[in-house]
Scaffold this active site. Sequence first.
Site, mmCIF file in Angstrom:
data_model
loop_
_atom_site.group_PDB
_atom_site.id
_atom_site.type_symbol
_atom_site.label_atom_id
_atom_site.label_comp_id
_atom_site.label_asym_id
_atom_site.label_seq_id
_atom_site.Cartn_x
_atom_site.Cartn_y
_atom_site.Cartn_z
ATOM 1 N N SER A 1 0.843 -1.196 0.000
ATOM 2 C CA SER A 1 0.000 0.000 0.000
ATOM 3 C C SER A 1 0.873 1.238 0.000
ATOM 4 O O SER A 1 1.968 1.237 0.577
ATOM 5 C CB SER A 1 -0.895 0.011 1.243
ATOM 6 O OG SER A 1 -1.556 1.256 1.386
ATOM 7 N N TYR B 1 -1.858 -0.429 10.498
ATOM 8 C CA TYR B 1 -1.908 -0.948 9.132
ATOM 9 C C TYR B 1 -0.739 -0.440 8.276
ATOM 10 O O TYR B 1 -0.078 -1.246 7.608
ATOM 11 C CB TYR B 1 -3.252 -0.585 8.497
ATOM 12 C CG TYR B 1 -3.394 -0.985 7.055
ATOM 13 C CD1 TYR B 1 -3.787 -2.267 6.699
ATOM 14 C CD2 TYR B 1 -3.155 -0.073 6.030
ATOM 15 C CE1 TYR B 1 -3.934 -2.642 5.376
ATOM 16 C CE2 TYR B 1 -3.292 -0.431 4.705
ATOM 17 C CZ TYR B 1 -3.680 -1.708 4.383
ATOM 18 O OH TYR B 1 -3.812 -2.065 3.063
#
Length: 262
Positions: A138, A151
Amino acid sequence: MAAVTERRTALITGATAGIGAAFARELAAEGYDLVLVARDEARLAAMAAELPAEVLPADLSTPAGCDAVAARLTDPARPIDLLVNNAGMSLNRSFLRSTVELEEALLRLNVNAVMRLTLAALPVMTERGRGDIVNVSSVSGFAALMPGSTYPASKAWVTNFSESQAQLVRRFGVRVMALCPGYTRTEFHDRAGIDVSKTPSWMWLDAGAVVRAGLKDLRKGKLVSVPDWKYKLATFGMRHAPRSLVHRVSRGTRGRIGRETH
C-alpha cells in the site's frame, strides 16, 4: 504443427473480491490456470463457477491455513509460476483502543502470511530458474500516516521485505515485486468498517487498472509498483518531504480521507 505452450499457474490469496479477484480475471484472460485461496468457501465456489479454477479454502491468519497453502506452493507435481499475496486486513480503531488479539491477527495476516508463503515459494522458484511473486502492499506504507493505525506499519514491512527478496533472487531468474496501490474501489474499507464517504472521487482507482499496471511493472523488472501518477507523486512526497511536514499533513487529513488504503 503449432508449438506447444507450457501452461502457467498462478496462486492468488484473498481471491474472491477486490484486487485479488481482479488478478484472477486478468490472469485467466492471459491463459493462466488459477489456484484461488480465501476463507469463504461459498465465495470461492462462485469465483470458480465464473473462472475455472482450483480452490483452496484457508484462513491465512492461522498456522493451519498457511501450512495448507505452503504445501500447495511446494507440490513438485503442480508447480506455481506466479504467487500473488493479496490477503490482508485493517482495523478501524486507534492503537489506544485496540487489543493484543486484534493486533496480532493483523500481523499474522498482513506480515506473517506474506513471509510464510514467500518462503515456501522462493526456494522452488529459484531451483527451477523462473517464477514471480507479487506482494500487495500500500502507498500508506511509505510514511507514518493515519496516527494510531498499525496498518501502514504492516505494509511498510511488506514493501521493504519484497524489495529485499527481489534483490536476492533476481540472479536466479525470479522476480519479486511489491504492488503499492492507493485508494482502490474494493470491499476492503466496508469490511473493516472504515467510513470513506468523504474521500474525493478523484482519489479512487479501479482494481482492474491497478492489476494491469502492476503486472506491466512486474514484467519490466520493477521491485516496487505504484499505479497511477497521482500516487507516484504522493509517494515521492512521502519519501522526500521533511518528516515534520508529512506528520502535519497526516494530522490534517486523517478525518477527511478516512483511515486506511490498500
